[in-house]
Design a protein around this motif. Sequence first.
Motif, PDB file in Angstrom:
ATOM      1  N   ASN A   1      10.349   5.350   4.070  1.00 27.63           N
ATOM      2  CA  ASN A   1      11.797   5.357   4.277  1.00 27.63           C
ATOM      3  C   ASN A   1      12.111   6.123   5.559  1.00 27.63           C
ATOM      4  O   ASN A   1      11.663   7.253   5.739  1.00 27.63           O
ATOM      5  CB  ASN A   1      12.507   6.025   3.094  1.00 27.63           C
ATOM      6  CG  ASN A   1      14.012   6.066   3.314  1.00 27.63           C
ATOM      7  OD1 ASN A   1      14.650   5.036   3.449  1.00 27.63           O
ATOM      8  ND2 ASN A   1      14.566   7.264   3.369  1.00 27.63           N
ATOM      9  N   LEU A   2      12.851   5.463   6.446  1.00 26.80           N
ATOM     10  CA  LEU A   2      13.257   6.104   7.703  1.00 26.80           C
ATOM     11  C   LEU A   2      14.755   6.383   7.629  1.00 26.80           C
ATOM     12  O   LEU A   2      15.579   5.552   8.000  1.00 26.80           O
ATOM     13  CB  LEU A   2      12.962   5.173   8.885  1.00 26.80           C
ATOM     14  CG  LEU A   2      11.486   4.962   9.236  1.00 26.80           C
ATOM     15  CD1 LEU A   2      11.334   3.816  10.216  1.00 26.80           C
ATOM     16  CD2 LEU A   2      10.885   6.232   9.810  1.00 26.80           C
ATOM     17  N   GLY A   3      15.105   7.538   7.099  1.00 25.09           N
ATOM     18  CA  GLY A   3      16.504   7.921   6.986  1.00 25.09           C
ATOM     19  C   GLY A   3      16.753   9.175   7.794  1.00 25.09           C
ATOM     20  O   GLY A   3      16.233   9.336   8.900  1.00 25.09           O
ATOM     21  N   GLY A   4      17.545  10.096   7.241  1.00 21.06           N
ATOM     22  CA  GLY A   4      17.721  11.392   7.886  1.00 21.06           C
ATOM     23  C   GLY A   4      16.347  12.019   8.113  1.00 21.06           C
ATOM     24  O   GLY A   4      16.054  12.580   9.158  1.00 21.06           O
ATOM     25  N   PHE A   5      15.510  11.900   7.081  1.00 23.92           N
ATOM     26  CA  PHE A   5      14.105  12.297   7.157  1.00 23.92           C
ATOM     27  C   PHE A   5      13.252  11.084   6.816  1.00 23.92           C
ATOM     28  O   PHE A   5      13.711  10.177   6.136  1.00 23.92           O
ATOM     29  CB  PHE A   5      13.811  13.428   6.157  1.00 23.92           C
ATOM     30  CG  PHE A   5      14.620  14.668   6.414  1.00 23.92           C
ATOM     31  CD1 PHE A   5      14.191  15.614   7.323  1.00 23.92           C
ATOM     32  CD2 PHE A   5      15.818  14.888   5.750  1.00 23.92           C
ATOM     33  CE1 PHE A   5      14.935  16.751   7.589  1.00 23.92           C
ATOM     34  CE2 PHE A   5      16.577  16.022   6.009  1.00 23.92           C
ATOM     35  CZ  PHE A   5      16.139  16.958   6.931  1.00 23.92           C
ATOM     36  N   SER A   6      12.024  11.059   7.307  1.00 22.13           N
ATOM     37  CA  SER A   6      11.109   9.994   6.896  1.00 22.13           C
ATOM     38  C   SER A   6      10.287  10.513   5.730  1.00 22.13           C
ATOM     39  O   SER A   6       9.840  11.668   5.735  1.00 22.13           O
ATOM     40  CB  SER A   6      10.192   9.589   8.053  1.00 22.13           C
ATOM     41  OG  SER A   6       9.507  10.704   8.564  1.00 22.13           O
ATOM     42  N   ASN A   7      10.127   9.670   4.715  1.00 14.44           N
ATOM     43  CA  ASN A   7       9.228  10.032   3.627  1.00 14.44           C
ATOM     44  C   ASN A   7       8.393   8.832   3.234  1.00 14.44           C
ATOM     45  O   ASN A   7       8.793   7.684   3.429  1.00 14.44           O
ATOM     46  CB  ASN A   7       9.989  10.628   2.434  1.00 14.44           C
ATOM     47  CG  ASN A   7      11.169   9.784   2.015  1.00 14.44           C
ATOM     48  OD1 ASN A   7      11.007   8.633   1.628  1.00 14.44           O
ATOM     49  ND2 ASN A   7      12.366  10.345   2.103  1.00 14.44           N
ATOM     50  N   ILE A   8       7.225   9.119   2.723  1.00 10.03           N
ATOM     51  CA  ILE A   8       6.269   8.056   2.382  1.00 10.03           C
ATOM     52  C   ILE A   8       5.803   8.213   0.948  1.00 10.03           C
ATOM     53  O   ILE A   8       5.761   9.325   0.413  1.00 10.03           O
ATOM     54  CB  ILE A   8       5.061   8.078   3.348  1.00 10.03           C
ATOM     55  CG1 ILE A   8       4.265   6.789   3.232  1.00 10.03           C
ATOM     56  CG2 ILE A   8       4.177   9.317   3.124  1.00 10.03           C
ATOM     57  CD1 ILE A   8       3.305   6.547   4.388  1.00 10.03           C
ATOM     58  N   SER A   9       5.503   7.083   0.332  1.00 13.17           N
ATOM     59  CA  SER A   9       5.010   7.055  -1.039  1.00 13.17           C
ATOM     60  C   SER A   9       3.855   6.063  -1.084  1.00 13.17           C
ATOM     61  O   SER A   9       3.960   4.965  -0.541  1.00 13.17           O
ATOM     62  CB  SER A   9       6.167   6.625  -1.948  1.00 13.17           C
ATOM     63  OG  SER A   9       5.727   5.915  -3.058  1.00 13.17           O
ATOM     64  N   MET A  10       2.728   6.466  -1.705  1.00 12.40           N
ATOM     65  CA  MET A  10       1.563   5.573  -1.760  1.00 12.40           C
ATOM     66  C   MET A  10       0.694   5.903  -2.964  1.00 12.40           C
ATOM     67  O   MET A  10       0.709   7.020  -3.468  1.00 12.40           O
ATOM     68  CB  MET A  10       0.757   5.675  -0.474  1.00 12.40           C
ATOM     69  CG  MET A  10       0.321   7.074  -0.133  1.00 12.40           C
ATOM     70  SD  MET A  10      -0.307   7.198   1.554  1.00 12.40           S
ATOM     71  CE  MET A  10       0.231   8.824   2.012  1.00 12.40           C
ATOM     72  N   LYS A  11      -0.053   4.907  -3.405  1.00 10.00           N
ATOM     73  CA  LYS A  11      -0.945   5.072  -4.558  1.00 10.00           C
ATOM     74  C   LYS A  11      -2.329   5.461  -4.045  1.00 10.00           C
ATOM     75  O   LYS A  11      -2.930   4.748  -3.252  1.00 10.00           O
ATOM     76  CB  LYS A  11      -1.005   3.739  -5.313  1.00 10.00           C
ATOM     77  CG  LYS A  11      -1.625   3.813  -6.699  1.00 10.00           C
ATOM     78  CD  LYS A  11      -0.613   4.305  -7.715  1.00 10.00           C
ATOM     79  CE  LYS A  11      -1.165   4.233  -9.138  1.00 10.00           C
ATOM     80  NZ  LYS A  11      -0.840   2.998  -9.797  1.00 10.00           N
TER      81      LYS A  11
ATOM     82  N   ASP B   1       0.838  -1.213   0.000  1.00  6.21           N
ATOM     83  CA  ASP B   1       0.000   0.000   0.000  1.00  6.21           C
ATOM     84  C   ASP B   1       0.867   1.255   0.000  1.00  6.21           C
ATOM     85  O   ASP B   1       0.528   2.258  -0.606  1.00  6.21           O
ATOM     86  CB  ASP B   1      -0.874   0.031   1.272  1.00  6.21           C
ATOM     87  CG  ASP B   1      -2.179  -0.697   1.082  1.00  6.21           C
ATOM     88  OD1 ASP B   1      -2.344  -1.342   0.029  1.00  6.21           O
ATOM     89  OD2 ASP B   1      -3.031  -0.631   1.990  1.00  6.21           O
ATOM     90  N   ALA B   2       1.983   1.186   0.756  1.00  7.93           N
ATOM     91  CA  ALA B   2       2.864   2.348   0.877  1.00  7.93           C
ATOM     92  C   ALA B   2       4.286   1.890   1.186  1.00  7.93           C
ATOM     93  O   ALA B   2       4.491   0.775   1.682  1.00  7.93           O
ATOM     94  CB  ALA B   2       2.366   3.279   1.983  1.00  7.93           C
TER      95      ALA B   2
END
Length: 347
Positions: free
Chosen positions: A159-169, A155-156
């Motif tokens: 990424n938990l790196g320096g910053f967290s970012n999310i990608s989803m449809k 579903d998504a």
Amino acid sequence: MVFHAIGLMSGTSLDGLDICFARFEKQDQWTFQILKAETLPYSKNWEDKLRDSIHLSAEELLELNSEYGFYLGKSVKNFIEKHQIKTVDLIASHGHTVFHQPQKKFTLQIGDGRAIKLETNLPVVYDFRSQDVLMGGNGAPLVPIGDELLFSEYDACLNLGGFSNISMKIGEKRIAFDVAPVNIILNKLAQKFNKNFDEDGDLARIGKINKNLLSKLNSLDFYSQSHPKSLGIEWCNENIFPLFGDIETADIMATFTEHTAEQISKIFNIYKLKSVLFTGGGTYNQYLTEKIKAKTNAEIIIPEKEIIDFKEALIFAFMGVLRYNNEINVLSSATGSLQDHSSGIIV
């Protein structure tokens, strides 16, 4: 159609240079196989240079751009020799972010791709973000194209790196955005305990949550803005660090971990996500992942170590392949730019 590509990624948390060599094949859809991958920790000298790069004069920054490009080139050359790699169609380099101010139409990832080409004598694709920023986008996040074409079963992707970012449809469009800072803050705080990072979240676990600080963090304007949106170190320096005052470091870490978990789980709940793939160094922070799990019903999928550590480098290799074939590698629904486009300079 088969391509062998090397992706290079240097994250804002400065834990090292990720190098990922992968095979990509397109039949009905794209598939991948990671063949070799490793992280080269930065020497103290390089870590200091990259951390301090935001304070350099224009001349010094241009010098570092070239020097870091040759460093990347030599690193890849050694990687190829060490693993006796015979076939490489291209190298795709993210570079290292120094400035990221899309609202002012600029972003800078140092590491001149021409220097990488001179060292390796291989085609290089670099500077993936600038074109998107010039087109009115955030220049971030870029990995959603890989999530769309290589990891579509979830579903998504978070990424938990320096910053967290999310990608989803969502419907027919893939949206993506930065959620909250993570390791860019926690790693800096861990250094006060003479550690590079908070292993398993153990430092935060011993602290107490400061409700006043938590409220201030959760009230920051960024969290109420609509996507697309992205974060940079400049934003943290201006908005996060000044809030800490004289609070005990362990308590700040506990509070900031709680804050990050709240912001991430809030997104999961708003979009009613059922399955989320976790990757990036923050995935190893058990305290953080426990906190997120406790606040959401979404199934959290933690993949094999290779995907946790090298998904971003893998996707930049893939973006290089797409760019080399003049195919779309940046989604405007994720970055907010005028249109989908094929981004990156080829040498």
